[in-house]
Design an enzyme around this catalytic site. Structure first.
Site, short mmCIF file in Angstrom:
data_model
loop_
_atom_site.label_atom_id
_atom_site.label_comp_id
_atom_site.label_asym_id
_atom_site.label_seq_id
_atom_site.Cartn_x
_atom_site.Cartn_y
_atom_site.Cartn_z
CE LYS A 12 39.41 43.96 21.53
NZ LYS A 12 40.81 43.78 21.83
CE LYS A 62 35.27 37.79 24.72
NZ LYS A 62 35.77 39.15 24.95
P1 NAP Z 1 41.69 35.31 30.78
O1 NAP Z 1 43.16 35.19 30.95
O2 NAP Z 1 40.90 34.13 30.38
O3 NAP Z 1 41.10 35.90 32.16
C1 NAP Z 1 39.74 36.08 32.36
C2 NAP Z 1 39.52 36.73 33.71
O4 NAP Z 1 38.12 36.94 33.89
C3 NAP Z 1 40.00 35.87 34.89
O5 NAP Z 1 40.46 36.72 35.89
C4 NAP Z 1 38.71 35.17 35.28
O6 NAP Z 1 38.71 34.72 36.61
C5 NAP Z 1 37.71 36.29 35.09
N1 NAP Z 1 36.33 35.83 34.94
C6 NAP Z 1 35.78 35.22 33.86
N2 NAP Z 1 34.48 34.96 34.06
C7 NAP Z 1 34.20 35.43 35.30
C8 NAP Z 1 33.01 35.48 36.07
N3 NAP Z 1 31.83 34.99 35.61
N4 NAP Z 1 33.07 36.03 37.30
C9 NAP Z 1 34.25 36.53 37.76
N5 NAP Z 1 35.40 36.53 37.09
C10 NAP Z 1 35.38 35.98 35.86
O7 NAP Z 1 41.30 36.45 29.75
P2 NAP Z 1 42.15 37.70 29.24
O8 NAP Z 1 42.96 37.29 28.05
O9 NAP Z 1 42.80 38.38 30.39
O10 NAP Z 1 40.97 38.62 28.65
C11 NAP Z 1 40.15 39.43 29.49
C12 NAP Z 1 39.36 40.39 28.60
O11 NAP Z 1 40.29 41.19 27.84
C13 NAP Z 1 38.47 39.66 27.57
O12 NAP Z 1 37.27 40.38 27.38
C14 NAP Z 1 39.32 39.69 26.32
O13 NAP Z 1 38.52 39.61 25.15
C15 NAP Z 1 40.01 41.04 26.46
N6 NAP Z 1 41.29 41.13 25.72
C16 NAP Z 1 42.24 40.16 25.78
C17 NAP Z 1 43.42 40.30 25.05
C18 NAP Z 1 44.51 39.26 25.05
O14 NAP Z 1 45.41 39.36 24.20
N7 NAP Z 1 44.51 38.30 25.96
C19 NAP Z 1 43.62 41.44 24.27
C20 NAP Z 1 42.65 42.42 24.25
C21 NAP Z 1 41.49 42.26 24.96
P3 NAP Z 1 39.37 33.29 37.00
O15 NAP Z 1 40.82 33.58 37.21
O16 NAP Z 1 38.66 32.89 38.22
O17 NAP Z 1 39.11 32.36 35.85
#
Ligand code: NAP
Length: 296
Positions: free
Chosen positions: A172, A240
């Site tokens: 990744k 990050k």
């Molecule tokens: P996001 O929309 O910011 O969502 C983050 C999620 O994590 C939310 O459900 C949040 O809960 C939860 N969370 C964060 N900290 C937490 C904690 N301490 N305890 C419990 N829940 C927690 O992020 P995302 O874009 O979906 O990304 C999620 C992961 O996938 C990341 O590692 C990111 O690097 C990876 N990713 C993202 C993408 C992309 O294009 N977006 C692509 C590939 C990989 P709340 O709803 O309560 O805030």
């Protein structure tokens, strides 16, 4: 055997992924820190749990997709974490992008409790999560990969078992070096095109499907032309990941010139309060330097 599935973390990615498991007919229970986000999927047939531990106690395979290393540690190992409810023989599949080293440590703690773990970070953006076309790169035991395969196939299209525990996260990071390199090339090219007085739509159509094409250019250049900064992937999350790349490259003693430069460019945007914008807003850092605004 029909396994019960759990999904922890209904963010931009997790929401679409959990929905695709439901759509494929699997029995899915969800948990999200902000409880309100569980409502939509509950209305579509998902069960809900009060804590990750409660979810784990009800499920055989537990998918996790939260932001960063400490967040995976919190939902898996913390108070009311998965480890306190998971049955022996169950499987945790972590889709978050986190430290490869921490991944091995979390995996070892779960293993000590008889729980399996795969690191299975994802790529393909919010579109890939919604459409079930993610690329999923997996580290861990082959038998567990086979076990998880029907579920992964509901969420992704290119599913690759790349090696042992932590190797999914390493691949990744390779992916992220490519992502920011493509974002930089796209930004530089569009600022250049704008400064040259080109018709940007025609320029886009002329180059998007040739040798210069990329997922980044096809999906994010149109957003830039519309000055639409809504995130598929936020600058804060991109940083990050780049921190993880920088730390690992330091350990490996390899130079990462472009990645370091992009990290500093994003830092100027974070300073300006733009960390919640999409990673394609990288172009604003170049626009600021060139005194050019693209698409206007
Ligand atoms: P996001 O929309 O910011 O969502 C983050 C999620 O994590 C939310 O459900 C949040 O809960 C939860 N969370 C964060 N900290 C937490 C904690 N301490 N305890 C419990 N829940 C927690 O992020 P995302 O874009 O979906 O990304 C999620 C992961 O996938 C990341 O590692 C990111 O690097 C990876 N990713 C993202 C993408 C992309 O294009 N977006 C692509 C590939 C990989 P709340 O709803 O309560 O805030």
């Amino acid at each position: 055997m029909t396994e019960k599935l759990g999904f922890i973390g209904l963010g931009i990615m997790g929401m679409g992924m959990a929905r695709n498991l439901l759509k494929a007919g699997f029995d899915v229970t969800v948990w999200n820190r902000t409880a309100a986000k569980m409502g939509t999927l509950a209305a579509e047939g998902a069960g809900t749990a009060a804590t990750p531990a409660e979810l784990a106690a009800q499920c055989d395979v537990i998918f996790v997709c939260v932001s960063d290393t400490p967040d995976v540690e919190a939902v898996v190992l913390g108070e009311n974490g998965v480890i306190h409810g998971a049955k022996a023989g169950s499987l945790v599949v972590d889709h978050s992008t986190i430290s490869p080293i921490a991944t091995k440590e979390i995996g070892a703690k779960l293993n000590a409790n008889g729980v399996h773990m795969l690191d299975a970070p994802i790529s393909g953006g919010s579109e890939g999560a919604a459409n079930g076309t993610l690329s999923i790169m997996i580290g861990g035991d082959a038998a567990q990969v086979e076990r998880a395969m029907p579920y992964l196939q509901a969420m992704g299209k290119t599913i690759t078992h790349v090696g042992g525990q932590g190797d999914g996260q390493m691949v990744k990071l390779v992916n992220q070096i490519l992502v920011v390199g493509n974002a930089l090339a796209m930004s530089e090219a569009l600022v250049f095109a704008q400064a040259g007085g080109l018709d940007l739509e025609k320029t886009f159509n002329a180059v998007a499907n040739g040798a210069a094409g990329s997922w980044m250019f096809s999906n994010r250049a149109p957003q830039i032309l519309n000055r639409d900064w809504r995130p598929g992937f936020t600058i804060d999350l991109q940083q990050k990941d780049l921190r993880l790349v920088k730390g690992t490259a330091d350990e490996l003693a390899v130079p990462i010139f472009a990645t370091n430069m992009v990290f500093d460019m994003y830092r100027t945007l974070q300073k300006a309060g733009l960390g919640g914008e999409g990673n394609h807003a990288l172009i604003k850092a170049l626009e600021n330097l060139a005194n050019v605004t693209v698409g206007k």
